[in-house]
Design a protein around this motif. Structure first.
Motif, short mmCIF file in Angstrom:
data_model
loop_
_atom_site.label_atom_id
_atom_site.label_comp_id
_atom_site.label_asym_id
_atom_site.label_seq_id
_atom_site.Cartn_x
_atom_site.Cartn_y
_atom_site.Cartn_z
N THR A 23 0.86 -1.19 0.00
CA THR A 23 0.00 0.00 0.00
C THR A 23 0.89 1.23 0.00
OG1 THR A 23 -0.02 0.16 2.41
CG2 THR A 23 -1.76 -1.15 1.42
N GLN A 74 -11.45 -11.53 -0.57
CA GLN A 74 -10.76 -10.63 0.37
C GLN A 74 -9.74 -11.36 1.23
OE1 GLN A 74 -11.32 -7.27 0.79
NE2 GLN A 74 -12.64 -7.30 -0.98
N GLN A 76 -5.26 -7.95 -7.22
CA GLN A 76 -5.42 -6.62 -6.62
C GLN A 76 -4.46 -6.41 -5.45
OE1 GLN A 76 -8.40 -8.53 -6.98
NE2 GLN A 76 -9.96 -7.18 -7.88
N LYS A 77 -4.32 -7.46 -4.64
CA LYS A 77 -3.42 -7.31 -3.48
C LYS A 77 -1.98 -7.15 -3.93
CE LYS A 77 -6.18 -9.07 0.24
NZ LYS A 77 -6.40 -10.11 1.22
N PRO A 89 -5.82 0.09 -5.31
CA PRO A 89 -6.45 -0.83 -4.37
C PRO A 89 -5.75 -0.74 -3.02
CG PRO A 89 -5.60 -1.98 -6.31
CD PRO A 89 -5.04 -0.60 -6.33
N SER A 90 -6.52 -0.80 -1.96
CA SER A 90 -5.94 -0.74 -0.63
C SER A 90 -6.95 -1.32 0.34
CB SER A 90 -5.63 0.72 -0.26
OG SER A 90 -6.85 1.41 -0.10
N PRO A 91 -6.54 -1.61 1.56
CA PRO A 91 -7.50 -2.15 2.53
C PRO A 91 -8.69 -1.22 2.73
CG PRO A 91 -5.26 -2.33 3.36
CD PRO A 91 -5.18 -1.53 2.11
N TRP A 97 -9.56 -3.42 -1.29
CA TRP A 97 -8.69 -3.82 -2.39
C TRP A 97 -9.39 -3.76 -3.73
CZ3 TRP A 97 -3.70 -4.25 -1.04
CH2 TRP A 97 -3.40 -4.57 0.30
#
Lengths: 565, 337, 325
Positions: free
Chosen positions: A303, A437, A444-445, A475-477, A481
């Motif tokens: 991130t 997730q 994405q991660k 994408p982020s937490p 994402w």
């Protein structure tokens, strides 16, 4: 008298037989899609096979032809600002249906059907898989029986999302009226046999197996389609689908032949069929992670908060990685007819294609080495370059697929030559592209340094596609994402161009902006494009009229297909 | 015997419930996503909506209980309604197990697939048995003869060469080169007259033979071993001493006794027929249950995979019982109380 | 008792080949039966005794042509049956039958008692169904079993009952000659006497001739008229019962008889056991000369060189020993 009648009957039938075009005169058309059709309602399935199978039955207002140009289908002309079809504020578009259109059950096609289609897809509980084609649609209203107006909530410089292309066909209100929202999946009969305006109607549907169709008696062109019936068979694998057209001649058309190029050309040598390809916007590319995927970072891994990548943020490294790759060889090994080397993430349509980055086309190991040397990356004792204790060691991930693994192996070898160590990893596609997730392995991660996959955009307008690399798309937490900016590229200048494009209507200006964005992404090395991928299909030599199309369904002009005489 | 059967069936219920839970849990934990195979052009928000519309928003126990209700109550009721043309209760709003990919009831898909699987895979099983038994009998009777050696060799080849290879070789020979047989099975074909029957035979030959060879090579070894076991038994000598014809000794005494374990093995193998021969169905596009399962797995069509695997589990439990009962019927020494 | 001989065996040999290796080459042979000659007169019982593995059962089976003898000649009622095959062989099976050792294994577990007994009738007679059924019930009755058992399976019976079934089966075709191959060895001692008595009764009733194979010397003494002793595939002595037991000639017979316990404790106390040294040699590799020479307490050089001839003594007994005059 009797004799004369008989004679005239014979002559009549003789002429009928030789008449150039008559509906149903050419017998059966056999199509094989190795991924079988699951459903014939594209709004409930995003699968290409389902969209293409349904495209013989239900149609959009306008198609894209094989060059990516819009052609009217259920309308007489494409609405534009010039002809008054698109409003000056770019917030609405008005379509006018052609005269006398009929559904295959004989009832007339009206603007209400078109409006209903939009309501159907926009229903919040329906899980409509083509909702992105209806982005920003505020309402669709039937002005009169043949006029329909689409209102957007924002200015839409490219208002051709709804009802253009095979993803957004018009469905019949009468048939789907009781299938809205949560009830959509329960209408199995309608989903398996939609009533349409297309050249064929469904006679039998076996999910995940076969679709049988026959010529639509109410098709708008009385001379078409030439074929009386169609069998759309599914299942098996690409190689055997190719064989059934090219070697055994059992089928007339085979779709998406992702087969080793060598095998395909051997099969084509049998002389029964022809391999055809066409190029859309798909590009196989390496995504470069600008953030640090170090597991030690825990929640901040990959991130912006986790900080920049230890070495991929160095432009010299990114350029060197790109220069070390021989794209010609990658094409030869894995793609054949289905690939061309490219240096752009936006390679088509022609007006959007930049030529500013073509320098990457030739492999240049020495130049790559020099770049790294100059940037202070020097080989360590094991031959891997390092600087200030940072080693050029890359984790390179992609989905499981033989061509991708071959590409990975080649790239690893070239990178080794310039002193970059590579660890390869492949992940099952349904995990890699699945948005689970809880899985650390999704694209994405991006818990890796480099990842490779193909992306493209529907239709011909790159606006949404290019907006993928805006800062807010990272994408982020925080956004679960979700987001398409895999490289975590963030540049205010780029975001400004995205904003500008969303308000520019003139095609030439839009093209300039798109090129500029493409060049910016390329020169900053957020992505390393490898291959411009096309579709490869094959048709029997006895089949005429195939115009292979990557912008729309490959079967977009199936009404024009006929048997060679 | 009846009490035994009833007791076994009762015991099967908790077993199957545990199996269903395990299947459900494993598939739920598996990191696959029904929207994973959709084109990347479909944005994440839309994917999320799709997942919600598939019922993935609810917690695991609820989904499991719903599935149990759909599978054990709603689907049987629906089948009864279809068979007897009656309607029981609120049949309009009864939820059935829905496939995610086709949005149609899973059981309907399975029923639709049944004929081709039973025809092709079932036929190959029958043909396999018909080939295996004589080969096993002769191989055992003439142990170490040329016939036995050749039979052993062919069995080993048939067993160890995978069906995707034999299938491909057959296609290349009979479809590509000779052009005698179709390489793609037409599931819409209907037998109405002699010509269409002949076509059906032609399109079945290759898949049936590929599978039959595989089945036969296993069974013939089993048959041979069982025959050898019995040939050396004292009762065979008794039969010879009675002055029976060698044929009678072999077919009446040895074969019948040798068949007891073989029949059990055959019964245990029947669930595999329903499982379809995934690879062979794929190669010849006999789109039966095996292909349905594979597509379900590839497309993360979880309800379809759950239901199919569970039905296979039921069949396996059931045919284990059948095998035991058949054994009891065939072998008078065994009595179930 | 007539003196007409029903069975003559001359020089009967039964060798089994031994295969070894990958290609299964024949590397030798087991001389299970080697040059055996004797004859049996009508209505008598000839006991054949010897240690297990000495070839008794093989001799019995070879006589019934359940094996193809390697050499020799078998005559049944003056007819040479050595070379008979196929239908002719099956035809003479009505005249000679066998009662097997293991009544458990020799009955087909999947057939009812009735069909086991009736099968020879199906094969060799043209009786009607009812007649056959009658015959089966008759036979069951004759061996002391309830005729209603015909529909039961062998596993439902005890060992003694099964042996009775085996006897009934052997009697079905009214044979003249029966080989009893250790018919009581697998039975409880309490049952043994019953079965032996049954065999004797049947013999008297039907004028049967028995070749009674056993390793139980006391039982043979009870049933046999004459007794043949076998060692390592060869006959060593053949004599009428009384003579053999009172005065054995061959050293092996002596050793064998000395092992039989005496019922009378006084005599048992006096019994002198002759303990043989060493093991029985392998029939695949028998010693040169006399087979018994390796263990014989009185063997001389000659015994190790020359095979002793099967000689008829003055008193009508047969002995194969150089040392017996």
């Amino acid at each position: 008298m009797k004799k004369a009648l008989l004679c005239s009957a014979i002559t009549a039938s003789f002429f009928a037989g030789t008449a150039l075009a008559e509906r149903g005169s050419d017998g059966q058309l056999n199509i094989i899609y190795w991924q079988a059709a699951s459903i014939l309602n594209p709004y409930l399935s995003g699968g290409t096979k389902d969209i293409e199978a349904s495209s013989m039955v239900i149609e959009p207002l306008a198609h894209y032809d094989e060059k990516g140009t819009m052609v009217p289908n259920l309308v007489d002309e494409i609405p534009t600002v010039e002809n008054g079809g698109v409003s000056e504020d770019l917030k609405s578009i008005t379509w006018k249906l052609s005269e006398g259109l009929k559904w295959s059950d004989g009832s007339p096609v009206t603007a209400a059907d078109v409006a209903f289609t939009a309501d159907y897809c926009l229903h919040p509980e329906g899980g409509c898989q083509q909702a992105s084609n209806f982005t920003d649609v505020e309402s669709v209203e039937a002005i009169d029986d043949s006029t329909v107006k689409v209102n957007f909530s924002v200015a839409k410089p490219f208002p051709y999302g709804p009802f253009v292309g095979a993803q957004a066909p018009v469905i019949q209100k009468a048939q789907f009226e009781n299938c809205m929202g949560a009830k959509a999946p329960e209408c199995t009969d309608a989903n398996f046999g939609p009533i349409g305006t297309g050249p064929f109607v469904v006679t039998e549907f076996k999910a995940n197996d076969v679709v049988a169709l026959e010529a639509n008696p109410n098709f708008r062109d009385p001379a078409k389609p030439a074929f009386a019936s169609v069998v759309f068979k599914g299942g098996g694998d690409a190689a055997s689908a190719a064989r059934s057209v090219l070697e055994t001649g059992e089928f007339d058309y085979a779709w998406n032949l992702q087969v080793e190029p060598e095998i395909l050309s051997k099969m084509a040598a049998a002389g029964k069929g022809t391999v055809v390809s066409s190029f859309g916007t798909s590009v196989e590319r390496l995504m470069v992670n600008m953030t640090n995927p170090d597991p030690a970072l825990g929640d901040k891994r990959a991130t912006i908060e986790g900080g920049p990548h230890p070495f991929l943020t160095d432009p010299a490294v990114r350029t060197a990685l790109s220069k070390a790759i021989d794209r010609e060889i990658l094409v030869e090994v894995g793609y054949g007819e289905a690939g061309q080397p490219t240096c752009n993430v936006l390679p088509a349509p022609a007006i959007y294609a930049s030529t500013a980055n073509d320098a990457c086309l030739g492999q240049d190991i020495d130049a790559a080495k020099k770049l790294l040397d100059d940037a202070g990356w020097v080989p360590g004792s094991d031959g891997v370059r390092e600087k200030d204790g940072v080693r050029l060691s890359i984790l390179y991930q992609t989905s499981t697929n033989s061509v991708r693994q071959a590409t990975q192996a080649l790239v690893k070898q070239w990178w080794a030559e310039i002193g970059v160590e590579t660890e390869l990893r492949n992940i099952d596609a349904s995990v890699f592209f699945g948005g689970d997730q809880s899985s650390p392995d999704t694209f994405q991660k991006f818990f890796a340094d480099i990842e490779m996959y193909t992306n493209n955009f529907d239709g011909t307008d790159p606006e949404n596609y290019m907006a993928n690399w805006a800062c807010k798309e990272i994408p982020s937490p925080q956004n679960q994402w979700l987001g398409d900016n895999m490289p975590r590229y963030c540049n205010a200048a780029y975001d400004a161009l995205v904003a500008e494009m969303s308000t520019t209507a003139k095609l030439e200006d839009r093209a300039e902006l798109a090129k500029k964005m493409n060049d910016m992404l390329m020169q900053e090395g957020a992505m390393i494009p490898l291959i411009h991928r096309g579709g490869v299909s094959a048709h029997a030599n006895t089949l005429e009229g195939v115009r292979m199309n990557e912008w729309d369904s490959e079967l977009w002009n199936v009404a024009d297909w006929k048997r060679a005489k | 015997m009846l009490n035994y059967t009833i007791r076994r069936l009762l015991f099967a219920i908790p077993t199957l419930l545990v199996i269903s839970f395990i299947i459900f849990a494993i598939l739920d934990l598996a990191p696959s996503d029904p929207t994973g195979n959709l084109p990347l052009t479909i944005p994440p928000e839309v994917r999320e909506k799709i997942r919600l519309s598939l019922g993935l928003g609810e917690p695991f126990p609820i989904r499991y209980l719903k599935w149990l209700q759909q599978f054990f109550i709603n689907e049987p009721l629906n089948l009864i309604e279809q068979w007897f043309g009656v309607s029981i209760g609120d049949s309009e709003n009864r939820l059935r197990v829905q496939s995610w990919a086709t949005r149609s009831p899973v059981v309907d898909l399975i029923v639709e697939r049944m004929p081709q699987t039973l025809w092709v895979v079932g036929m190959s099983y029958v043909v396999g048995i018909l080939i295996a038994i004589p080969i096993g009998v002769i191989s055992a009777y003439k142990q170490y003869s040329v016939f036995d050696q050749v039979g052993t060799f062919i069995s080993m080849v048939g067993f160890s060469v995978p069906t995707f290879f034999t299938g491909l070789v057959m296609i290349v020979i009979f479809s590509s080169t000779l052009g005698w047989l179709p390489s793609i099975y037409d599931t819409t074909h209907k037998v109405t007259d002699l010509a269409s029957f002949w076509f059906q035979v032609k399109q079945m030959i290759m898949p049936v033979m590929v599978l039959a060879l595989f089945n036969a090579s296993q069974l013939s070894r089993f048959m041979r071993a069982s025959m050898l076991d019995n040939l050396s038994q004292d009762y065979v000598r008794t039969a010879r001493a009675k002055g029976l014809k060698e044929r009678a000794v072999l077919l009446i005494h040895v074969l019948r006794n040798s068949l007891i374990p073989v029949v059990t093995v055959i019964a245990l193998g029947i669930p595999q027929i329903f499982g379809g021969a995934i690879i062979t169905e794929q190669i010849f596009r006999v789109n039966g249950l095996g292909q349905l399962l594979i597509i379900g797995i590839q497309g993360a069509d979880i309800p379809l995979v759950q239901t199919l695997t569970f039905i296979f589990a039921v069949l396996i439990v059931l045919f284990n019982l059948v095998a035991d009962i058949v054994y009891g019927i065939l072998d008078p020494r065994i009595r179930y109380e | 008792m007539s003196t007409e001989s029903i069975l003559r065996v001359e020089g009967l040999s039964m060798y089994f080949p031994v295969y070894q290796g990958v290609m299964r080459k024949q590397v030798g042979e087991i001389k299970a039966v080697d040059d055996v000659s004797f004859s049996i007169t009508k209505g008598e019982t000839l006991g054949l005794v010897g240690e297990s593995g000495c070839g008794k059962s093989t001799t019995g089976r070879a006589i019934l042509k359940l094996y193809e003898p390697t050499a020799g000649r078998i005559e049944l009622e003056g007819r040479d049956i050595t070379e008979l095959e196929g239908d002719e062989l099956r035809a003479i099976r009505t005249d000679m039958q066998m009662i097997f050792q293991d009544p458990q294994a020799c009955l087909n577990p999947r057939m009812t008692v009735g069909s086991i007994i009736a099968e020879p009738l199906d094969e060799h007679t043209r009786l009607k169904r009812r007649q056959k059924r009658e015959r089966v019930r008759e036979l069951l009755d004759a061996v002391g079993m309830n005729p209603d058992f015909e529909n039961r399976y062998p596993h439902e019976f005890s060992g003694g009952q099964r042996q009775r079934i085996g006897i009934a089966r052997a009697l079905a075709l009214e044979p003249k000659f029966i080989v009893c191959d250790e018919p009581i060895a697998a039975l409880d001692v309490s049952i043994q006497a019953q079965v032996v008595n049954l065999l004797e009764d049947l013999q008297n009733k039907h004028n049967l001739t028995y070749l009674f194979i056993s390793h139980d010397l006391s039982m043979v003494r009870h049933i046999a008229d004459r007794i043949a002793v076998m060692y390592l595939g060869r006959l060593v002595e053949l004599a009428p019962r009384q003579q053999l037991y009172s005065m054995p000639r061959h050293p092996y017979t002596k050793a064998l008889l000395s092992a039989v316990p005496e019922p009378d404790p006084a005599r048992e106390a006096l019994r002198e056991r002759i303990i043989l040294k060493g093991d029985v040699p392998s029939p695949a590799n028998p010693p040169s000369g006399c087979n018994f020479s390796t263990r014989c307490p009185i063997a001389e050089d000659k015994c190790r060189r020359e095979t002793p001839a099967w000689r008829e003594m003055d008193d009508g007994r047969f002995v194969a020993c150089h040392m017996v005059q």
